[in-house]
Design an enzyme around this catalytic site. Structure first.
Site, PDB file in Angstrom:
ATOM      1  N   CYS A  84       2.756   1.901   3.225  1.00 55.30           N
ATOM      2  CA  CYS A  84       3.856   0.955   3.430  1.00 55.30           C
ATOM      3  C   CYS A  84       5.096   1.427   2.672  1.00 55.30           C
ATOM      4  CB  CYS A  84       3.463  -0.448   2.974  1.00 55.30           C
ATOM      5  SG  CYS A  84       2.005  -1.096   3.795  1.00 55.30           S
TER       6      CYS A  84
ATOM      7  N   CYS B 128       0.847  -1.198   0.000  1.00 55.13           N
ATOM      8  CA  CYS B 128       0.000   0.000   0.000  1.00 55.13           C
ATOM      9  C   CYS B 128       0.887   1.256   0.000  1.00 55.13           C
ATOM     10  CB  CYS B 128      -0.919  -0.004   1.213  1.00 55.13           C
ATOM     11  SG  CYS B 128      -0.073   0.188   2.783  1.00 55.13           S
TER      12      CYS B 128
END
Length: 79
Positions: free
Chosen positions: A13, A10
């Protein structure tokens, strides 16, 4: 120092991974940084929300992005 970024890919992240790498460079900390994207391996750390930050096999943060100053503090405290 062994650092793992836990996340499935994501945007948060990826931001955490970049922030960690930038911070260890600025702080001149010797560390090996790796990214764990396998959801089963992520779940082994017991976190429910990503991104997660693991230092020397200890979960030190999960579910949010820390500020740059907070991240540097976490890194220096867990050397």
């Amino acid at each position: 120092m062994e650092i793992k970024i836990l996340g499935t890919g994501c945007p948060k992240c990826k931001q955490l991974e970049k922030a960690v790498k930038d911070s260890i460079d600025e702080l001149a900390i010797e560390a090996h940084v790796s990214k764990v994207e396998d959801i089963m391996k992520i779940m082994e750390y017991g976190i429910m929300h990503t991104p997660g930050l693991v230092i020397n096999e200890q979960v030190v943060l999960s579910g949010r992005l820390p500020s740059v100053n907070e991240l540097k503090q976490i890194l220096t405290q867990n050397q």
